[in-house]
Design an enzyme around this catalytic site. Structure first.
Site, PDB file in Angstrom:
ATOM      1  N   HIS A 122       0.859  -1.186   0.000  1.00 38.10           N
ATOM      2  CA  HIS A 122       0.000   0.000   0.000  1.00 38.10           C
ATOM      3  C   HIS A 122       0.896   1.237   0.000  1.00 38.10           C
ATOM      4  O   HIS A 122       2.026   1.189   0.505  1.00 38.10           O
ATOM      5  CB  HIS A 122      -0.836  -0.047   1.281  1.00 38.10           C
ATOM      6  CG  HIS A 122      -1.887   1.007   1.410  1.00 38.10           C
ATOM      7  ND1 HIS A 122      -1.608   2.274   1.862  1.00 38.10           N
ATOM      8  CD2 HIS A 122      -3.216   0.986   1.171  1.00 38.10           C
ATOM      9  CE1 HIS A 122      -2.731   2.984   1.903  1.00 38.10           C
ATOM     10  NE2 HIS A 122      -3.717   2.223   1.487  1.00 38.10           N
ATOM     11  N   ASP A 199       3.366  -4.236   7.819  1.00 33.80           N
ATOM     12  CA  ASP A 199       2.139  -3.462   7.682  1.00 33.80           C
ATOM     13  C   ASP A 199       0.990  -4.447   7.916  1.00 33.80           C
ATOM     14  O   ASP A 199       0.646  -5.234   7.037  1.00 33.80           O
ATOM     15  CB  ASP A 199       2.084  -2.854   6.281  1.00 33.80           C
ATOM     16  CG  ASP A 199       0.734  -2.208   5.992  1.00 33.80           C
ATOM     17  OD1 ASP A 199      -0.146  -2.215   6.876  1.00 33.80           O
ATOM     18  OD2 ASP A 199       0.550  -1.713   4.864  1.00 33.80           O
ATOM     19  N   GLN A 202      -4.205  -4.982   7.047  1.00 35.46           N
ATOM     20  CA  GLN A 202      -5.191  -5.975   6.601  1.00 35.46           C
ATOM     21  C   GLN A 202      -5.040  -7.311   7.318  1.00 35.46           C
ATOM     22  O   GLN A 202      -5.977  -8.095   7.355  1.00 35.46           O
ATOM     23  CB  GLN A 202      -5.079  -6.205   5.078  1.00 35.46           C
ATOM     24  CG  GLN A 202      -5.333  -4.972   4.230  1.00 35.46           C
ATOM     25  CD  GLN A 202      -6.773  -4.477   4.301  1.00 35.46           C
ATOM     26  OE1 GLN A 202      -7.701  -5.198   4.679  1.00 35.46           O
ATOM     27  NE2 GLN A 202      -6.976  -3.214   3.944  1.00 35.46           N
ATOM     28  N   LYS A 225     -10.299  -0.602  10.587  1.00 33.50           N
ATOM     29  CA  LYS A 225     -10.445  -1.766   9.711  1.00 33.50           C
ATOM     30  C   LYS A 225     -10.773  -3.025  10.507  1.00 33.50           C
ATOM     31  O   LYS A 225     -10.790  -4.133   9.980  1.00 33.50           O
ATOM     32  CB  LYS A 225      -9.161  -1.986   8.907  1.00 33.50           C
ATOM     33  CG  LYS A 225      -8.890  -0.881   7.886  1.00 33.50           C
ATOM     34  CD  LYS A 225      -7.673  -1.214   7.063  1.00 33.50           C
ATOM     35  CE  LYS A 225      -7.092  -0.013   6.349  1.00 33.50           C
ATOM     36  NZ  LYS A 225      -7.915   0.470   5.243  1.00 33.50           N
ATOM     37  N   CYS A 365      -4.786   2.658  -3.648  1.00 35.00           N
ATOM     38  CA  CYS A 365      -3.536   3.145  -3.031  1.00 35.00           C
ATOM     39  C   CYS A 365      -2.408   2.146  -3.192  1.00 35.00           C
ATOM     40  O   CYS A 365      -1.621   1.924  -2.258  1.00 35.00           O
ATOM     41  CB  CYS A 365      -3.741   3.491  -1.551  1.00 35.00           C
ATOM     42  SG  CYS A 365      -4.959   4.751  -1.281  1.00 35.00           S
TER      43      CYS A 365
HETATM   44  N1  7TS Z   1      -1.779  -0.726   4.632  1.00 36.17           N
HETATM   45  C1  7TS Z   1      -2.705  -1.459   4.005  1.00 36.17           C
HETATM   46  C2  7TS Z   1      -2.373  -2.848   3.547  1.00 36.17           C
HETATM   47  C3  7TS Z   1      -3.975  -0.911   3.816  1.00 36.17           C
HETATM   48  O1  7TS Z   1      -4.904  -1.643   3.203  1.00 36.17           O
HETATM   49  C4  7TS Z   1      -4.248   0.409   4.250  1.00 36.17           C
HETATM   50  C5  7TS Z   1      -5.560   1.084   3.992  1.00 36.17           C
HETATM   51  C6  7TS Z   1      -3.245   1.099   4.935  1.00 36.17           C
HETATM   52  C7  7TS Z   1      -2.019   0.496   5.094  1.00 36.17           C
HETATM   53  C8  7TS Z   1      -3.439   2.467   5.489  1.00 36.17           C
HETATM   54  O2  7TS Z   1      -4.326   2.415   6.555  1.00 36.17           O
HETATM   55  P1  7TS Z   1      -4.871   3.786   7.209  1.00 36.17           P
HETATM   56  O3  7TS Z   1      -5.916   3.336   8.158  1.00 36.17           O
HETATM   57  O4  7TS Z   1      -3.726   4.441   7.865  1.00 36.17           O
HETATM   58  O5  7TS Z   1      -5.427   4.581   6.071  1.00 36.17           O
HETATM   59  N2  7TS Z   1      -6.273   0.549   2.911  1.00 36.17           N
HETATM   60  C9  7TS Z   1      -7.355   1.075   2.314  1.00 36.17           C
HETATM   61  C10 7TS Z   1      -8.033   0.439   1.293  1.00 36.17           C
HETATM   62  O6  7TS Z   1      -7.738  -0.651   0.819  1.00 36.17           O
HETATM   63  N3  7TS Z   1      -9.053   1.199   0.893  1.00 36.17           N
HETATM   64  O7  7TS Z   1      -9.072   2.314   1.651  1.00 36.17           O
HETATM   65  C11 7TS Z   1      -8.009   2.234   2.526  1.00 36.17           C
END
Ligand code: 7TS
Length: 409
Positions: A122, A199, A202, A225, A365
């Site tokens: 990501h 990371d 997910q 999430k 992203c």
């Molecule tokens: N890493 C992964 C694998 C992600 O899917 C996301 C967000 C992030 C980092 C960043 O997370 P945040 O909470 O700091 O934004 N992924 C997504 C997505 O798949 N659609 O919207 C956000």
């Protein structure tokens, strides 16, 4: 199939309808919906305990501080952390990864050092490393993917040498659903000077994670999430790594003493939590892990494995549909990216929305991954505990409708 349909009634938003059709929410990889238990925990905190933390001498502030620190203990224990102090509250996974890049990487990387990434990351596990590489003269190297969309480790020996100081890998792709080779990369880094940053944005919501056996140095994830509020997430770290890491934000709460020209930091984790923290959100995060603990992460995983297998089966029946992700549900999560003929992903998402089905379309992203796959965008359905096989059926029917609308049928 593991039946969790009874818990759907915990999620008020799932009762919403669009044009008379019940919402089918298939965008949990972006953010999950919230059960009443989380909503009420946040509500109760504001009604009964609201005060700033770590400051007041009065009882209400002590109660707020207890609630905040209890939430830290719950989240830390959820991922098997030996100590709750190893859990730093952050704004989310993105902030957590930036903390490591700027707080650890910036101070240790030298010209010629390498940061090893995979092409399925990501942006939040790429861009901070690019920024820090630019400041330090370090170099980024990437592992590619094999034919089944998994990280290709055949190149590992070639790229992994003493120049590698940081390995940053996703525990699970938000696009293909593929699990990252965390164990393999931790093994490769063992005995070298490289640290491993996972990371877990997910991974942590979808499978049991035990940081002690995982062996990584840092793990980043987001509450929103995994049924929790937005605006909060966590960075877990090994004790020695957190001690080595510099704070990247200065201000109140993170100091033990402040002079006119210099200051000393508070102990870990507080040195990384400058300013008033997201207190109500932390309480909601604690309620979210309580909820997941009650179901059991093995059940969460079983349900998702079965539902993803069913979705892959139903999608395989649709002509002209290509799935971008591993075929085997072992070692993959519930994010299913696909293309349908030459229909643009945004058009697919619009037609699905007409059916009351929420999916995401775009590059998710993960632009380097999109380029690697030679696709401009995909549509993505992603599942969580509240989704059902009947919802997968509605997705399949709506996709057949999309084929008709675009003249493929
Ligand atoms: N890493 C992964 C694998 C992600 O899917 C996301 C967000 C992030 C980092 C960043 O997370 P945040 O909470 O700091 O934004 N992924 C997504 C997505 O798949 N659609 O919207 C956000």
């Amino acid at each position: 199939m593991t039946d969790l349909s009874a818990l759907r009634s915990d999620f008020p938003i799932l009762k919403r309808t669009f044009d008379g059709r019940e919402l089918v929410y298939l965008d949990s990889a972006a953010t999950t919906q919230k059960p009443v238990q989380v909503i009420e925990a946040v509500d109760a905190y504001y009604r009964e305990k609201n005060a700033n933390v770590h400051r007041g001498t009065y009882r209400l502030s002590a109660e707020a501080t207890d609630a905040f620190e209890q939430a830290r203990a719950k989240v830390a224990s959820f991922i098997g952390s030996p100590k709750s102090e190893q859990l730093v509250f952050t704004r989310g996974a993105t902030t957590a990864l930036n903390f490591v890049a700027y707080g650890w990487g910036l101070h240790r990387l030298r010209e010629g050092d390498r940061i090893l990434l995979t092409v399925m990351e990501h942006h939040s596990n790429i861009v901070p490393w690019q920024m820090v590489a630019k400041l330090t003269g370090a170099e980024l190297v990437y592992l590619g993917l094999d034919d089944d969309y998994r990280v290709d480790l055949t190149e590992l020996d070639r790229v992994f040498d003493e120049r590698v100081k940081i390995v940053a890998v996703s525990g699970m792709s938000n696009v293909t659903g593929a699990r990252g080779p965390v164990a393999e990369l931790v093994a490769a880094a063992d005995g070298t000077n490289a640290i491993v940053v996972v990371d877990g944005a997910q991974l942590v919501p979808h499978d049991r994670v035990d940081v002690a056996s995982m062996g990584a140095d840092f793990l980043a994830f987001s509450a929103h999430k995994m049924l929790g509020p937005t605006g909060i997430g966590a960075l877990w770290g090994k004790e020695e790594r957190l001690e080595e890491m510099e704070p990247t934000e200065g201000g109140g709460e993170m100091i033990s003493d402040v002079g006119l020209t210099e200051s000393r930091w508070a102990p870990v984790p507080h040195k990384f939590e400058a300013g008033t923290p997201p207190i109500a959100q932390a309480v909601g995060f604690g309620a979210a892990v309580d909820y997941l603990d009650k179901i059991g992460m093995d059940t969460v995983r079983d349900h998702e494995r079965e539902l993803t297998a069913y979705a892959l089966e139903r999608l395989a029946e649709i002509p002209d549909l290509r799935v971008y992700g591993p075929r085997d549900v072992e070692g993959r999560g519930g994010a299913v990216s696909f293309e349908l003929g030459d229909i643009h992903a945004h058009d697919i998402a619009t037609i699905l929305d007409d059916h009351g089905i929420a999916v995401r379309a775009g590059h998710h992203c993960a632009k380097p991954l999109m380029r690697h796959l030679h696709v401009p965008a995909t549509a993505r359905a992603s599942f969580y505990i509240y989704n059902t096989p009947a919802e997968v059926d509605r997705l399949a029917e709506a996709l057949l409708d999309a084929r008709r609308v675009f003249g493929l049928a």
